[in-house]
Design an enzyme around this catalytic site. Structure first.
Site, short mmCIF file in Angstrom:
data_model
loop_
_atom_site.label_atom_id
_atom_site.label_comp_id
_atom_site.label_asym_id
_atom_site.label_seq_id
_atom_site.Cartn_x
_atom_site.Cartn_y
_atom_site.Cartn_z
N GLU A 103 3.56 40.77 20.69
CA GLU A 103 4.66 40.90 21.64
C GLU A 103 4.21 40.39 23.01
O GLU A 103 3.07 40.58 23.41
CB GLU A 103 5.06 42.37 21.74
CG GLU A 103 6.32 42.65 22.51
CD GLU A 103 6.74 44.11 22.37
OE1 GLU A 103 7.29 44.65 23.36
OE2 GLU A 103 6.49 44.73 21.31
N ASP A 105 5.82 40.50 26.90
CA ASP A 105 6.89 41.23 27.58
C ASP A 105 7.05 40.91 29.05
O ASP A 105 6.06 40.88 29.80
CB ASP A 105 6.61 42.75 27.54
CG ASP A 105 6.66 43.34 26.15
OD1 ASP A 105 7.19 42.70 25.25
OD2 ASP A 105 6.15 44.47 26.00
N GLU A 107 9.28 43.34 31.51
CA GLU A 107 10.10 44.54 31.59
C GLU A 107 10.39 44.83 33.06
O GLU A 107 9.47 44.94 33.87
CB GLU A 107 9.39 45.74 30.96
CG GLU A 107 9.22 45.61 29.45
CD GLU A 107 8.47 46.77 28.83
OE1 GLU A 107 8.88 47.24 27.77
OE2 GLU A 107 7.45 47.19 29.43
N THR A 121 4.53 43.22 33.06
CA THR A 121 4.19 42.30 31.98
C THR A 121 3.21 42.99 31.04
O THR A 121 2.42 43.83 31.45
CB THR A 121 3.57 41.00 32.52
OG1 THR A 121 2.33 41.32 33.18
CG2 THR A 121 4.50 40.30 33.50
N ASN A 122 3.28 42.61 29.76
CA ASN A 122 2.39 43.21 28.78
C ASN A 122 2.22 42.24 27.62
O ASN A 122 3.09 41.40 27.36
CB ASN A 122 2.95 44.55 28.28
CG ASN A 122 1.89 45.47 27.70
OD1 ASN A 122 0.73 45.11 27.56
ND2 ASN A 122 2.29 46.68 27.35
N ARG A 131 -1.86 46.51 27.97
CA ARG A 131 -2.35 45.43 28.84
C ARG A 131 -1.36 45.20 29.97
O ARG A 131 -1.05 44.06 30.33
CB ARG A 131 -2.57 44.16 28.02
CG ARG A 131 -3.58 44.30 26.89
CD ARG A 131 -3.77 42.99 26.13
NE ARG A 131 -4.77 43.11 25.09
CZ ARG A 131 -4.52 43.42 23.82
NH1 ARG A 131 -3.25 43.63 23.43
NH2 ARG A 131 -5.49 43.52 22.94
N TRP A 197 9.32 57.22 31.83
CA TRP A 197 8.15 56.55 32.40
C TRP A 197 8.49 55.44 33.41
O TRP A 197 7.63 55.07 34.21
CB TRP A 197 7.31 55.92 31.27
CG TRP A 197 8.02 54.79 30.56
CD1 TRP A 197 8.88 54.91 29.51
CD2 TRP A 197 7.95 53.38 30.85
NE1 TRP A 197 9.35 53.66 29.14
CE2 TRP A 197 8.78 52.72 29.93
CE3 TRP A 197 7.24 52.64 31.80
CZ2 TRP A 197 8.95 51.34 29.94
CZ3 TRP A 197 7.40 51.25 31.81
CH2 TRP A 197 8.24 50.62 30.88
N GLY A 201 6.60 56.65 37.28
CA GLY A 201 5.94 57.36 36.19
C GLY A 201 6.80 58.41 35.51
O GLY A 201 6.28 59.31 34.85
N ARG A 280 -8.64 55.11 32.23
CA ARG A 280 -7.64 55.11 31.16
C ARG A 280 -8.27 54.75 29.81
O ARG A 280 -7.78 55.18 28.76
CB ARG A 280 -6.54 54.11 31.51
CG ARG A 280 -5.44 53.98 30.49
CD ARG A 280 -4.44 52.95 30.96
NE ARG A 280 -3.45 52.67 29.94
CZ ARG A 280 -2.58 51.67 29.99
NH1 ARG A 280 -2.59 50.86 31.05
NH2 ARG A 280 -1.73 51.46 29.03
#
Length: 292
Positions: A103, A105, A107, A121-122, A131, A197, A201, A280
């Site tokens: 994928e 992305d 968003e 972005t991911n 990511r 989210w 957040g 994380r």
């Protein structure tokens, strides 16, 4: 061994991709897309040149490309939800079938009126994402249409906003790092409730009194390699360039001038980078973060 030579590997990959078909499309929903959910929340206007997606407290909406692609560039002009859009997510992305999807992305994360609109972005490979990079847009994306482009080739993925690069995700496959290069993907646009989210957040929830939330899409263009069952042409020439570039998309990487523009945008407008968030990942950053 010759099989480990990157130039040979790219040549072999281009031969494989050359069995696909090139498509250069534009401007008509009926030719390129189909509705996937939301029913009459998807409105097709101006004989297919403009599409709006809406979200209410019952459902979001979305559409997908008719074809599946393996590499290409894809440009869409988008006008985002105006006013109080907190909690909403408008997405524009490539995705292979789930589970274990690849994928790519864009968003767009809704905001309270007057706050900056953020774009996330991911990149997912084999179902693994995490990511994320986020940017505040440097204009009001609700007042007019702006260009958002994904370039995906065997060398890198480049995200553009109004033809300015904001992110590059490079193929380090020769070093054993994951990169989406074997699964065909469809192009999707959707709008949905991400209040858990999306805005601060999840602290700011969707205000349904402001519904319906509407995003608009027009002037899709692109050049991509389509699987043979989609159109049956014998070749994929991949000779065009995405908007704002003069380079053949299949080989395109950023030149020094584009790299400089990207660095300036990232310095001024980036608000989150997973590569700066070691805690994380239990203190061990993903390996691609260690490579330029």
């Amino acid at each position: 061994m010759a099989a480990n030579n990157p130039s040979i590997m790219l040549t072999v990959l281009f031969i494989i991709v050359s069995s696909l078909v090139v498509t250069s499309r534009g401007n008509n929903f009926y030719q390129d897309f189909e509705i996937v959910f939301g029913g009459d929340r998807v409105r097709i206007l101006d004989t297919g040149e403009l599409v709006t997606l809406s979200l209410d407290n019952s459902s979001g909406s979305g559409f997908q490309s008719i074809n599946e692609y393996l590499f290409g560039w894809f440009n869409m002009q988008i006008k985002l939800v105006h006013g109080n859009s907190a909690g909403t997510v408008t997405a524009y992305y490539l995705q292979s079938p789930t589970p274990n999807q690849d994928e790519i992305d864009f968003e767009f994360l809704g905001n309270l009126s007057g706050d900056p609109y953020a774009v996330q972005t991911n990149v997912y490979v084999q179902g693994e994402g995490s990511r994320e990079q986020q940017f505040n847009l440097w204009f009001d994306p609700t007042k007019d249409f702006h260009n958002y482009t994904i370039l995906w080739n065997p060398k890198n993925i480049i995200f553009y906003v109004d033809h300015t690069p904001i992110r590059v995700f490079k193929n380090h496959g020769m070093q054993g790092l994951p990169y989406p290069k074997t699964k065909t993907m469809r192009l999707y646009t959707t709008i949905w409730n991400g209040e858990d989210w999306a805005t601060r957040g999840g602290l700011i929830k969707t205000n349904w009194a402001c519904a319906p939330f509407v995003a608009s899409f027009r002037n899709f263009s692109g050049d991509a390699c389509v699987w043979p069952w989609a159109r049956g042409s014998p070749s994929c020439t991949a000779t065009t360039s995405p908007p704002g570039s003069k380079k053949r998309w299949f080989d395109q990487v950023l030149d020094p001038s584009s790299e400089k523009k990207m660095k300036l945008v990232r310095k001024k407008y980036m608000i989150y980078d997973y590569c700066n968030h070691a805690e994380r990942f239990h203190g061990v950053l993903p390996p691609e973060c260690m490579r330029a």
